[in-house]
Each structure stands twice: as C-alpha cells, then as structure tokens.
Write a protein that holds these residues in place. Structure first.
Motif, PDB file in Angstrom:
ATOM      1  N   LEU A 191     -30.797  22.351  49.301  1.00 28.90           N
ATOM      2  CA  LEU A 191     -29.639  23.106  48.824  1.00 28.90           C
ATOM      3  C   LEU A 191     -29.413  24.356  49.654  1.00 28.90           C
ATOM      4  O   LEU A 191     -28.268  24.720  49.971  1.00 28.90           O
ATOM      5  CB  LEU A 191     -29.833  23.483  47.346  1.00 28.90           C
ATOM      6  N   GLU A 192     -30.491  25.023  50.019  1.00 32.97           N
ATOM      7  CA  GLU A 192     -30.368  26.246  50.818  1.00 32.97           C
ATOM      8  C   GLU A 192     -29.853  25.954  52.226  1.00 32.97           C
ATOM      9  O   GLU A 192     -29.226  26.798  52.859  1.00 32.97           O
ATOM     10  CB  GLU A 192     -31.724  26.957  50.903  1.00 32.97           C
ATOM     11  N   SER A 193     -30.126  24.760  52.720  1.00 27.13           N
ATOM     12  CA  SER A 193     -29.732  24.434  54.093  1.00 27.13           C
ATOM     13  C   SER A 193     -28.294  23.926  54.197  1.00 27.13           C
ATOM     14  O   SER A 193     -27.811  23.659  55.302  1.00 27.13           O
ATOM     15  CB  SER A 193     -30.679  23.367  54.660  1.00 27.13           C
ATOM     16  N   ILE A 194     -27.608  23.784  53.062  1.00 27.64           N
ATOM     17  CA  ILE A 194     -26.232  23.292  53.076  1.00 27.64           C
ATOM     18  C   ILE A 194     -25.328  24.247  53.854  1.00 27.64           C
ATOM     19  O   ILE A 194     -25.386  25.469  53.683  1.00 27.64           O
ATOM     20  CB  ILE A 194     -25.698  23.126  51.641  1.00 27.64           C
ATOM     21  N   GLU A 195     -24.502  23.696  54.696  1.00 33.23           N
ATOM     22  CA  GLU A 195     -23.525  24.479  55.446  1.00 33.23           C
ATOM     23  C   GLU A 195     -22.124  24.049  55.035  1.00 33.23           C
ATOM     24  O   GLU A 195     -21.919  22.914  54.583  1.00 33.23           O
ATOM     25  CB  GLU A 195     -23.711  24.263  56.948  1.00 33.23           C
ATOM     26  N   PRO A 196     -21.123  24.937  55.188  1.00 31.58           N
ATOM     27  CA  PRO A 196     -19.756  24.549  54.824  1.00 31.58           C
ATOM     28  C   PRO A 196     -19.266  23.439  55.729  1.00 31.58           C
ATOM     29  O   PRO A 196     -19.712  23.307  56.875  1.00 31.58           O
ATOM     30  CB  PRO A 196     -18.959  25.845  55.033  1.00 31.58           C
ATOM     31  N   PRO A 197     -18.353  22.610  55.246  1.00 25.98           N
ATOM     32  CA  PRO A 197     -17.831  21.519  56.082  1.00 25.98           C
ATOM     33  C   PRO A 197     -17.107  22.079  57.291  1.00 25.98           C
ATOM     34  O   PRO A 197     -16.522  23.164  57.251  1.00 25.98           O
ATOM     35  CB  PRO A 197     -16.879  20.783  55.136  1.00 25.98           C
ATOM     36  N   ARG A 198     -17.157  21.336  58.363  1.00 27.69           N
ATOM     37  CA  ARG A 198     -16.522  21.770  59.603  1.00 27.69           C
ATOM     38  C   ARG A 198     -15.002  21.813  59.443  1.00 27.69           C
ATOM     39  O   ARG A 198     -14.404  20.919  58.844  1.00 27.69           O
ATOM     40  CB  ARG A 198     -16.893  20.801  60.716  1.00 27.69           C
ATOM     41  N   GLN A 320     -29.936  19.141  36.539  1.00 26.98           N
ATOM     42  CA  GLN A 320     -28.805  19.572  35.718  1.00 26.98           C
ATOM     43  C   GLN A 320     -28.632  21.092  35.766  1.00 26.98           C
ATOM     44  O   GLN A 320     -27.502  21.600  35.896  1.00 26.98           O
ATOM     45  CB  GLN A 320     -29.012  19.109  34.278  1.00 26.98           C
ATOM     46  N   LYS A 321     -29.728  21.817  35.675  1.00 36.58           N
ATOM     47  CA  LYS A 321     -29.648  23.281  35.711  1.00 36.58           C
ATOM     48  C   LYS A 321     -29.176  23.778  37.081  1.00 36.58           C
ATOM     49  O   LYS A 321     -28.401  24.744  37.161  1.00 36.58           O
ATOM     50  CB  LYS A 321     -31.012  23.879  35.374  1.00 36.58           C
ATOM     51  N   ARG A 322     -29.637  23.130  38.134  1.00 35.42           N
ATOM     52  CA  ARG A 322     -29.170  23.519  39.465  1.00 35.42           C
ATOM     53  C   ARG A 322     -27.664  23.248  39.577  1.00 35.42           C
ATOM     54  O   ARG A 322     -26.927  24.038  40.173  1.00 35.42           O
ATOM     55  CB  ARG A 322     -29.934  22.738  40.535  1.00 35.42           C
ATOM     56  N   LEU A 323     -27.233  22.124  39.039  1.00 42.03           N
ATOM     57  CA  LEU A 323     -25.813  21.777  39.095  1.00 42.03           C
ATOM     58  C   LEU A 323     -24.974  22.802  38.336  1.00 42.03           C
ATOM     59  O   LEU A 323     -23.924  23.263  38.825  1.00 42.03           O
ATOM     60  CB  LEU A 323     -25.601  20.386  38.516  1.00 42.03           C
ATOM     61  N   GLU A 324     -25.418  23.174  37.152  1.00 38.98           N
ATOM     62  CA  GLU A 324     -24.687  24.150  36.345  1.00 38.98           C
ATOM     63  C   GLU A 324     -24.608  25.506  37.030  1.00 38.98           C
ATOM     64  O   GLU A 324     -23.625  26.242  36.862  1.00 38.98           O
ATOM     65  CB  GLU A 324     -25.358  24.292  34.982  1.00 38.98           C
ATOM     66  N   ALA A 325     -25.637  25.834  37.824  1.00 34.64           N
ATOM     67  CA  ALA A 325     -25.652  27.129  38.500  1.00 34.64           C
ATOM     68  C   ALA A 325     -24.555  27.260  39.553  1.00 34.64           C
ATOM     69  O   ALA A 325     -24.137  28.378  39.891  1.00 34.64           O
ATOM     70  CB  ALA A 325     -27.015  27.363  39.150  1.00 34.64           C
ATOM     71  N   TYR A 326     -24.065  26.108  40.070  1.00 37.57           N
ATOM     72  CA  TYR A 326     -23.049  26.144  41.123  1.00 37.57           C
ATOM     73  C   TYR A 326     -21.653  25.766  40.629  1.00 37.57           C
ATOM     74  O   TYR A 326     -20.694  25.812  41.405  1.00 37.57           O
ATOM     75  CB  TYR A 326     -23.440  25.187  42.260  1.00 37.57           C
ATOM     76  N   GLU A 327     -21.513  25.414  39.367  1.00 39.57           N
ATOM     77  CA  GLU A 327     -20.228  24.918  38.872  1.00 39.57           C
ATOM     78  C   GLU A 327     -19.125  25.981  38.923  1.00 39.57           C
ATOM     79  O   GLU A 327     -17.998  25.702  39.330  1.00 39.57           O
ATOM     80  CB  GLU A 327     -20.387  24.395  37.443  1.00 39.57           C
ATOM     81  N   LYS A 328     -19.422  27.198  38.531  1.00 39.68           N
ATOM     82  CA  LYS A 328     -18.402  28.248  38.516  1.00 39.68           C
ATOM     83  C   LYS A 328     -17.904  28.546  39.926  1.00 39.68           C
ATOM     84  O   LYS A 328     -16.690  28.689  40.156  1.00 39.68           O
ATOM     85  CB  LYS A 328     -18.963  29.511  37.870  1.00 39.68           C
ATOM     86  N   ASP A 329     -18.847  28.660  40.868  1.00 39.93           N
ATOM     87  CA  ASP A 329     -18.449  28.938  42.248  1.00 39.93           C
ATOM     88  C   ASP A 329     -17.646  27.778  42.826  1.00 39.93           C
ATOM     89  O   ASP A 329     -16.719  27.979  43.614  1.00 39.93           O
ATOM     90  CB  ASP A 329     -19.685  29.197  43.110  1.00 39.93           C
ATOM     91  N   ASP A 334     -15.447  27.720  46.246  1.00 35.61           N
ATOM     92  CA  ASP A 334     -16.549  27.927  47.190  1.00 35.61           C
ATOM     93  C   ASP A 334     -16.984  26.566  47.742  1.00 35.61           C
ATOM     94  O   ASP A 334     -17.524  25.732  47.014  1.00 35.61           O
ATOM     95  CB  ASP A 334     -17.711  28.607  46.468  1.00 35.61           C
ATOM     96  N   ASP A 335     -16.731  26.374  49.056  1.00 31.66           N
ATOM     97  CA  ASP A 335     -17.041  25.080  49.663  1.00 31.66           C
ATOM     98  C   ASP A 335     -18.540  24.781  49.660  1.00 31.66           C
ATOM     99  O   ASP A 335     -18.959  23.638  49.431  1.00 31.66           O
ATOM    100  CB  ASP A 335     -16.512  25.035  51.100  1.00 31.66           C
ATOM    101  N   ILE A 336     -19.359  25.792  49.933  1.00 26.06           N
ATOM    102  CA  ILE A 336     -20.811  25.562  49.967  1.00 26.06           C
ATOM    103  C   ILE A 336     -21.315  25.171  48.586  1.00 26.06           C
ATOM    104  O   ILE A 336     -22.128  24.249  48.438  1.00 26.06           O
ATOM    105  CB  ILE A 336     -21.545  26.814  50.479  1.00 26.06           C
ATOM    106  N   ALA A 337     -20.825  25.852  47.556  1.00 30.18           N
ATOM    107  CA  ALA A 337     -21.229  25.498  46.190  1.00 30.18           C
ATOM    108  C   ALA A 337     -20.810  24.070  45.871  1.00 30.18           C
ATOM    109  O   ALA A 337     -21.545  23.322  45.206  1.00 30.18           O
ATOM    110  CB  ALA A 337     -20.617  26.479  45.192  1.00 30.18           C
ATOM    111  N   ALA A 338     -19.618  23.682  46.346  1.00 27.20           N
ATOM    112  CA  ALA A 338     -19.159  22.307  46.102  1.00 27.20           C
ATOM    113  C   ALA A 338     -20.058  21.294  46.790  1.00 27.20           C
ATOM    114  O   ALA A 338     -20.380  20.243  46.220  1.00 27.20           O
ATOM    115  CB  ALA A 338     -17.715  22.166  46.598  1.00 27.20           C
ATOM    116  N   GLU A 339     -20.447  21.614  48.026  1.00 24.08           N
ATOM    117  CA  GLU A 339     -21.342  20.710  48.750  1.00 24.08           C
ATOM    118  C   GLU A 339     -22.684  20.581  48.027  1.00 24.08           C
ATOM    119  O   GLU A 339     -23.274  19.494  47.974  1.00 24.08           O
ATOM    120  CB  GLU A 339     -21.571  21.214  50.180  1.00 24.08           C
ATOM    121  N   ARG A 340     -23.158  21.674  47.469  1.00 18.53           N
ATOM    122  CA  ARG A 340     -24.434  21.646  46.754  1.00 18.53           C
ATOM    123  C   ARG A 340     -24.320  20.812  45.483  1.00 18.53           C
ATOM    124  O   ARG A 340     -25.237  20.049  45.140  1.00 18.53           O
ATOM    125  CB  ARG A 340     -24.882  23.070  46.440  1.00 18.53           C
TER     126      ARG A 340
END
Length: 403
Positions: A191-198, A320-329, A334-340
């Motif tokens: 998850l930390e290594s995710i980069e925004p789409p080109r 599930q908890k990791r997913l919920e942490a990125y839902e608002k962003d 937020d593209d990175i949050a979406a990728e995560r």
C-alpha cells in the motif's frame, strides 16, 4: 542437554530406592530393623559434611545446604518415622517429584522461553528425534529395572517431562503461521508503494492500463497500472492474460498466494508435529492419516482449526479496516487512495479464489491433511453434485461403488 534430562528420572528414582530402601522395603515393609537408621540416615550420621556432599548429594546446586536442611529435619524429634521409610512412601515421593519436574519444565517453556530458540516445526521435530535417540543410548538397564520395581510401572521420560512442552512449542509455531503477521506487513508495504496512475498524453488517449490490456496505444507498455486489475479475471484460473497482468494485479495475486501458502504450510507442519517418530515425512502424498495412531495429532486438530478460523477472520478484518481508512480520500478524488482501495479489493478477491481449496483442506478432517487440496476440492464438488442429483450414496445404478 535434553537427552541428559530425559535420562535423569530413571537414575534419580533408582537412587532413591537404593538410598531409602536398599534391597529391602518391598511389600510395603520399612527399610531396616524397626527404629534403626536406614542407609541414607546412617550415612548422614557417620559422614562428615564434605563426604556426604560429594557422595549423597552430588549434582545438586547447593549440596551443603541440602544436608543442613536434612539434619535439621532428623534432629526435630521425629527420627524414628524418618528412618522407617516404606516402599509406598518412597514410591509416592518419587511420583510427586516427577510431577514437580514436569511442571518445572512446562513452566520453563511457557513462561521463560525454553525452546524459543526453535523457530520452525521442522527444527522441533529434529530436536525431538535427536533427544529421544540419545536418551535411548544413555539408558541404564539396571536403573530402568529399579525404577520400574519401585514405581510399579515403566517411566517414559519423554512423555513425563517433554511431551507437553513440545506440544506447546508446536502450537506456538502453528499459531504464528496462521496469524499471517508477515502477510499483513507485506500488504502495508504494498500500500505504501502505490504510485498515482501515469498521466495520459491527451484526454483522448486511452489510459496506460488499456494499452497493456489490449496490446496497443501510444503509452509505454512497461507501465502497468492497477486500474486494469478487474479486467484481468482469467489469471485467477491460469488464463493467458496472467502473463500480461498489470503490476498491481500480479502483486495482489502474489499476496493472496502467500495466504494460501501459509495455510498449506500449517497443514503440513501440523501433520509433521502430530505424527510421532517422523512418520509424516515418510507418508506418500495423498495417503490417509489415521488420527487414532497419533494421539498428539488428535490434540492438535481442534487447535489448528480454531487458529485457522481466527486467523482468516482477523485477516479479513485487517483488510476491511485498511479499506475503510482510504474510503474518504477516495471519494474526495485522491488517486493514490483509490489505487490503494483497489489493491485491497483485489487481494481479498484473489485470496477468496486462490486460497479456498487450502482453507477447506485445513478445516477438513485430519485424515485428509496429507491429501492434495485440489483433489479434495474435486471430491467435494463431485459429492455435492451427487447429493443434488439425488444420489446420496457412493454407489451407481449397478450397486457397485463409483470410482
């Protein structure tokens, strides 16, 4: 060291019989003439402290202190009772001592880290085999006979002292495997290594993942975006598209495979630890395991099932908890949050697909733990089809068993 410990019970019990009973004392009679001091008492009375320390209390941490305690007890006015040691009294004292030593060894394992240096089930099995082999070589026939005469039974040192600590360590190692701690760390790292789409070359250009998916476009085909992940369902069943799967699809698939591998490892480790004498290593693939011949495996079976169930539920909660942490962003654009979020969904999806057979195998009967998980899955599907079609048994229309 463990082999020396295993050789100690018979030697100690035999020594107790010799010291307190000698050649008499059988049939529950006191040792020596009534009121006369037995071998142990007589030796303590006539010997100097240094002699007694060297001869009678050798191997103790503080032999002189032991003698002081003994003399105090003898001089307490209860001398006659102390000298008239019966067979049953000595036997009972030895049994209590064995139980105490067993408790100390178990406490050392559960509370003080004894055996913590053993990091895998394979190492644990090797230590057990080596210790038993060396203990067998160290056995003294006379001590074994004397021990059996005094206690009325043959003392299995391993069962008395080392079985419970070994099972405890095996359970600890199995629980660590089924907790999937390494997988959780790997998911966080991914998850930390995710980069925004080109960015696209123009608004009319297809995204990079479309170029990868369809083999065209003017985008760099080495860029593999996670957004094309859900377009790649075929790799779950080994389709050709898996060779061209985007990076995050491959990453999600690898993480799901880690989950399946942990289940497979736990199943094999439980089998190796539960079948004594290394017999599990000699079992042919697919051979049935008879739990009645492996009491330890029978005790491990419910534990492994509980840990498997708990570990799978905890992993699902973690995702599930990791997913919920990125839902608002994600909702905020937020593209990175979406990728995560997408990666987490892919991991859950692939874990359900790729680990289902291993999960079912581990949660199944222990007799099937040595079987191939895929073969077991096919058997279950065939059985389900037969039941749904009204064929409740395993016999065909000719009365013969189906092959």
């Amino acid at each position: 060291a463990l082999a020396r410990v295993l050789a100690e019970p018979a030697r100690a019990v035999a020594a107790a019989g010799s010291c307190f009973l000698g050649n008499a004392g059988v049939n529950d009679e006191p040792s020596g003439p009534s009121g006369a001091a037995g071998l142990m008492f007589a030796q303590l009375d006539v010997s100097r402290d240094e002699d007694a320390s060297r001869v009678l209390f050798a191997d103790l941490v503080d032999p002189k202190r032991e003698i002081e305690l003994w003399r105090g007890r003898v001089n307490s006015g209860n001398r006659v009772n102390q000298s008239a040691m019966s067979h049953s009294r000595v036997s009972r004292a030895c049994e209590e001592w064995l139980q105490g030593v067993a408790g100390d060894v178990l406490a050392a394992t559960t509370k003080k880290g004894f055996l913590d240096g053993i990091r895998t089930v394979h190492e644990l099995v090797e230590v057990e085999a080596n210790a038993k082999g060396r203990a067998e070589k160290k056995k003294n026939g006379e001590n074994e006979v004397a021990c059996a005469d005094l206690l009325g039974r043959v003392v299995d040192a391993w069962t008395s002292l080392a079985e419970k600590p070994t099972v405890h360590r095996a359970k600890t190692l199995l629980a660590e495997t089924l907790a999937h701690g390494g997988l959780r760390a790997a998911v966080d790292a991914a998850l930390e290594s995710i980069e925004p789409p080109r960015a696209r070359a123009s608004h009319l250009s297809p995204p990079a993942e479309a170029s990868v998916a369809w083999g065209g476009g003017d985008e760099d085909e080495s860029i593999q975006s996670p957004r094309s992940a859900l377009d790649f369902q075929k790799e779950a069943s080994g389709g050709a598209a898996s060779d061209r799967a985007p990076a995050n699809v491959a990453r999600a698939r690898a993480l799901a495979d880690t989950f399946a591998a942990a289940l497979r490892t736990a199943r094999r480790d439980a089998l190796i630890a539960g079948v004594p004498g290394g017999a599990a290593k000699r079992l042919k693939n697919g051979a049935d395991v008879n739990a009645k011949d492996a009491p330890r495996l029978s005790s491990l079976e419910p534990f492994v099932r509980d840990e498997c169930r708990g570990g799978a539920v905890a992993l699902a909660d973690f995702l599930q908890k990791r997913l919920e942490a990125y839902e608002k962003d994600t909702a905020a654009g937020d593209d990175i949050a979406a990728e995560r979020c997408l990666l987490l969904a892919q991991i859950a999806q692939f874990a359900r697909q790729r680990a289902a057979t291993e999960l079912a195998a581990l949660m199944g009967p222990v007799s099937d733990w040595n079987a191939d998980a895929n073969i077991l899955a096919k058997r279950r599907k065939r059985s389900a089809r037969m039941k749904s079609s009204g064929l409740s048994g395993t016999r065909g229309g000719d009365g013969q068993e189906d092959s």
